[in-house]
Design a protein around this motif. Structure first.
Motif: not given
Lengths: 264, 256
Positions: B186-194, B241-251
């Protein structure tokens, strides 16, 4: 779990850092981490080639990481490999956040990293050397970037793995960190760790970066502080021109970096 | 262009995205299995408008001297000019090399292929697994699309018939690769601190930093890669890490 070289889990290998090792370069540094030896040189800011890589609003940090063919047990072929290409890229990205690139639009800052001996942790040693070399070149920076890898062997989080430990570790996590702003500029990992262990290893690596940071500052003090040999000589002779190879190119920047040294 | 970039950032500062997705919302993803008959295994992933095809070709070769009893995995990515006005013909650039190496590490570190079982004759003859990733349309998040396509393709492989040193590519056997895991990124980007999951092209163009978290079936992390010219804080990384753990399960369910 004991380490082969009797270090504690949170210990770095013996670290040696020397700034200003290449007379021709605008800034340079040598870093030894255990048996790993990295040398970095900075040229510039100067004209950016090729032109298409020129950025209108900032300098481009052109980074080249290379390994000497004799640096490894089996000779490694000279020239660009996919590995060195990737490490050049992540090294650039690890250092860019620390540099006021916007101060030098349209120019290139050329950074060369040569691994003279490889015994694990070459990218971290390269980043440590590069960071000191950039400061040595007088390039204005927000902070030094310190870099150390960590891993997990048995139940312990081990800092700064050497080559033999790298074979046993559950994961290898190189991290680069700016201690002043508490920000992470390099994070890679391969291995197999639970999220909890991953957090622990990351924390261990950050602690290591903080130790490394002090050694980097010490190296710059030895080179540029009031007791440094070159600076003493300069004061004695009181020449109008700075000695060659030290302040060339970016006099204002060089002053800035010595100033910040004093503040610390 | 500059106006659009500014618009993306303005929205990002409020936690919004130009395609109205939530911060942790993936685009629609579709996996087509074996679109390429000639390959031993293949998969086409459509992630939003991004299209990636991964194909597996098997070969026979000598093992590496330090791993004499293991098959060889090679991952290669081709950013063909067909996929973006910014791609040019030539040797792989930094982005293509990084992408291939991140995909490679996910497969290798999760031991998704039991390479030992690909040894035919120690020191002499092993199966070579060539994973080739072709980008057909670049509309953001190539890493996730490529890694998903690669792992899906690997699970589809039917080994060709082997006669002595010759491979008869025309005749596929029912034998599969010795697959053990499904590493999912799962890939994330950071924009404006989010943090934003699954960046689109417009978001990648203005992103400050990028982080790819690859997990294997039990939720353990097997590979991380940070990119981009700005840093992350420790909190942001742990949040990812927490978000990825959840999303990879779905994917991962899409790969079953």
């Amino acid at each position: 779990m004991k380490r082969k070289d009797k270090r504690k889990p949170g210990d770095l290998r013996s670290v040696e850092i020397k700034a200003g090792v290449i007379e021709q370069a605008d800034g340079s540094a040598m870093v030894k981490m255990g048996r790993t030896i990295a040398v970095a040189a900075v040229y510039g800011p100067r004209e950016m080639h090729p032109r298409r890589m020129r950025k209108s609003e900032r300098a481009f940090l052109k980074t080249t990481y290379r390994m000497a063919p004799f640096s490894t047990t089996d000779r490694c072929r000279p020239g660009r490999s996919r590995r060195s290409q990737e490490i050049s890229m992540v090294t650039r990205e690890a250092l860019e956040p620390a540099i006021f690139l916007e101060e030098f639009p349209k120019t290139g800052i050329y950074l060369f990293i040569e691994i003279i001996q490889a015994d694990a942790g070459t990218r971290t040693a390269g980043i440590n050397a590069a960071s000191v070399a950039l400061a040595d070149a007088g390039i204005p920076m927000r902070d030094l970037v310190a870099s150390v890898a960590a891993g997990k062997i048995g139940k312990d989080y081990f800092l700064d793995l050497e080559y033999k430990e790298e074979e046993e570790t559950a994961a290898d996590v190189p991290v680069a960190y700016m201690p002043r702003t508490k920000e992470i500029t390099l994070l890679q990992m391969d291995g197999d760790l639970s999220v909890k262990d991953m957090k622990g290893v990351l924390q261990t690596a950050i602690k290591g970066c903080e130790i490394m940071y002090e050694k980097q500052k010490q190296a710059l003090r030895e080179r540029w502080g009031p007791n440094a040999a070159d600076v003493k000589k300069e004061l004695k002779t009181k020449t109008a021109k700075p000695p060659s190879g030290t302040l060339r190119g970016t006099p204002s920047g060089a002053q800035a970096s010595t100033k910040t040294e004093k503040k610390r | 262009m500059i106006i659009q970039n500014q618009h993306v950032l303005n929205m990002a500062s409020k936690g919004q995205r130009i395609d109205n997705r939530g911060q942790d919302e993936y685009r629609e993803i579709d996996i087509e299995r074996n679109p390429v008959e000639k390959a031993e295994g293949s998969a086409k992933v459509t992630l939003g408008k991004t299209i990636v095809i991964a194909g597996i070709k098997m070969g026979i070769g000598k093992p590496f001297s330090d791993r004499p009893d293991e098959g060889v995995l090679m991952v290669n990515a081709e950013f063909s000019p067909i996929a973006s006005p910014n791609f040019e013909i030539g040797p792989p650039g930094d982005d293509a090399v990084e992408l291939a190496r991140v995909v490679d590490r996910g497969i290798r570190e999760s031991h998704a292929i039991d390479l030992r079982k690909l040894c035919i004759e120690k020191d002499e003859k092993v199966w070579m697994v060539n994973v080739d990733i072709h980008i057909i349309n670049h509309s953001g998040n190539l890493i996730d699309a490529s890694a998903m396509a690669s792992i899906a393709a690997l699970w589809e492989v039917r080994l060709p018939e082997l006669k002595g040193n010759e491979i008869n590519y025309d005749k596929k056997t029912s034998k599969r690769l010795p697959m053990t895991a499904k590493p999912v990124p799962v890939t994330f980007v950071k924009m404006e601190g989010n943090l934003f999951m699954d960046p689109g092209l417009e978001e990648e163009e203005v992103m400050e930093a990028r982080l790819t978290v690859t997990t294997r079936d039990n939720g353990n992390i097997v590979s991380l890669q940070k990119g981009g010219a700005k840093p992350f804080t420790q909190d942001e990384i742990e949040n990812a890490f927490a978000l990825a753990e959840k999303k990879t399960k779905e994917l991962r369910k899409l790969l079953n």
